[in-house]
Enzyme design. Structure first.
Site, short mmCIF file in Angstrom:
data_model
loop_
_atom_site.label_atom_id
_atom_site.label_comp_id
_atom_site.label_asym_id
_atom_site.label_seq_id
_atom_site.Cartn_x
_atom_site.Cartn_y
_atom_site.Cartn_z
N GLY A 10 0.83 -1.21 0.00
CA GLY A 10 0.00 0.00 0.00
C GLY A 10 0.86 1.25 0.00
O GLY A 10 2.09 1.18 0.13
N ILE A 38 -3.73 -10.78 7.38
CA ILE A 38 -4.14 -10.42 8.75
C ILE A 38 -5.50 -11.01 9.12
O ILE A 38 -5.88 -11.00 10.29
CB ILE A 38 -4.15 -8.90 8.98
CG1 ILE A 38 -5.21 -8.20 8.11
CG2 ILE A 38 -2.77 -8.32 8.74
CD1 ILE A 38 -5.40 -6.72 8.46
N ALA A 61 -5.23 -2.53 5.19
CA ALA A 61 -6.61 -2.10 5.41
C ALA A 61 -7.41 -2.22 4.13
O ALA A 61 -6.86 -2.23 3.03
CB ALA A 61 -6.65 -0.65 5.90
N THR A 102 -8.56 6.26 10.73
CA THR A 102 -9.01 7.24 9.75
C THR A 102 -9.94 8.32 10.32
O THR A 102 -10.60 8.11 11.33
CB THR A 102 -9.77 6.51 8.61
OG1 THR A 102 -10.34 7.45 7.70
CG2 THR A 102 -10.90 5.66 9.18
N TYR A 131 -16.98 1.83 5.57
CA TYR A 131 -15.54 1.97 5.77
C TYR A 131 -15.23 2.53 7.16
O TYR A 131 -14.47 1.93 7.93
CB TYR A 131 -14.94 2.87 4.69
CG TYR A 131 -13.50 3.27 4.97
CD1 TYR A 131 -12.48 2.33 4.99
CD2 TYR A 131 -13.17 4.60 5.22
CE1 TYR A 131 -11.17 2.70 5.26
CE2 TYR A 131 -11.87 4.98 5.49
CZ TYR A 131 -10.87 4.03 5.50
OH TYR A 131 -9.58 4.39 5.78
#
Length: 288
Positions: A10, A38, A61, A102, A131
């Protein structure tokens, strides 16, 4: 000191790799999803047993904000279950977890548009989409598992790596003469290199002066605030790109997920605790 990084492909993972040589005291282990899944508890246990990290940076993520609305189970599996799995294995092995969260954990109520301080770590989360909800569930899962964690909430992350707003704007400018960007969502762009530096400074500080007093939730982004339109305008200005940029309201650009109208984060706590000073967002835009 061994630091294991999940989600190494990422933009944050790649940004950490980009500056890794600046930290010779750290032995980095970079794991992408094919090396470390994960969502697979036994896989995490096996990898951690192999490398025996002192710290784990969870940069893995599910970040496709709109797609999450139609894939809630997948988003939950990665953002919530994955976070809990990491916390459990970190607890078993006495590893310190640094987890990235976030601004989407907040509702971004437009009534806050007049705020000058931004959201603090004490403000009540209230996500409006899948999200943000799954990221908040991940935070809570870590908090209910153990205490040796740093949860770092950030916003509007971009870099020369991966997919992000800056790269999208540069691509669109090469394809069309006119670009429309919303001007009524206010937040703060965050250069992923700056975020990477922040995370590693926390690790170095904790390693030099170990303490349990500083564990908890922190906010980090660059300084200042702007709209997506302002951000695009500055990207084009700094890169000497001429394009017809139009400011439009959010209502003219409907998306599956609702975006926060205001998601500026207050950085006072991280500045006071770790002496980490954010740089102005305008000054941190890399030239393509």
């Amino acid at each position: 000191m061994v630091v294991l990084v999940t989600g190494s492909n990422g933009q944050l993972g790649q940004s950490i790799q980009h500056i890794a040589t600046n930290y010779p005291e750290i032995d980095f282990v970079f794991c992408d999803s094919s090396t470390l899944d994960i969502t697979n508890l036994s896989n995490i246990q096996q990898v951690f047993q192999q490398y025996k990290p002192n710290y784990c940076i969870n940069a893995a993520a599910y970040t496709a904000v709109d797609k999450a609305e139609s894939e809630p189970d997948k988003a939950h599996l990665i953002n919530a279950v994955g976070a809990k799995n990491l916390a459990e294995v970190c607890k078993e092995n006495n590893i310190i977890l640094l987890h990235i969260s976030t601004d989407f954990v907040f509702d971004g109520d437009s009534s806050k548009l007049g705020m000058t301080k931004g959201y603090t770590e004490e403000d009540q989360p209230n996500p409006t989409g899948v999200y943000g909800q799954t990221k908040l569930e991940g935070e809570k899962a870590i908090q209910s598992t153990f205490e040796n964690y740093y949860i770092i909430r950030t916003s509007w992350v971009y870099s020369q790596f991966g997919n992000n707003f800056m790269k999208t704007m540069l691509r669109l400018a090469s394809e069309r003469d006119t670009i429309s960007v919303v001007n009524d969502q206010i937040g703060t762009p965050t250069n992923a290199i700056d975020l990477a530096e922040c995370i590693l400074k926390i690790i170095v500080t904790n390693n030099q002066q170990p303490t349990t007093d500083n564990f908890g939730i922190y906010h980090f982004s660059n300084l200042g605030q702007c709209s997506w339109y302002d951000f695009a305008k500055e990207i084009f200005r700094q890169n000497n790109i001429k394009v017809n940029l139009l400011a439009i309201p959010t209502s003219a650009y409907p998306t599956p997920a609702k975006r926060p109208a205001y998601s500026v984060l207050d950085k006072s706590k991280i500045e006071k605790t770790f002496h980490i000073k954010s740089q102005s967002w305008e000054k941190q835009i890399p030239i393509k």
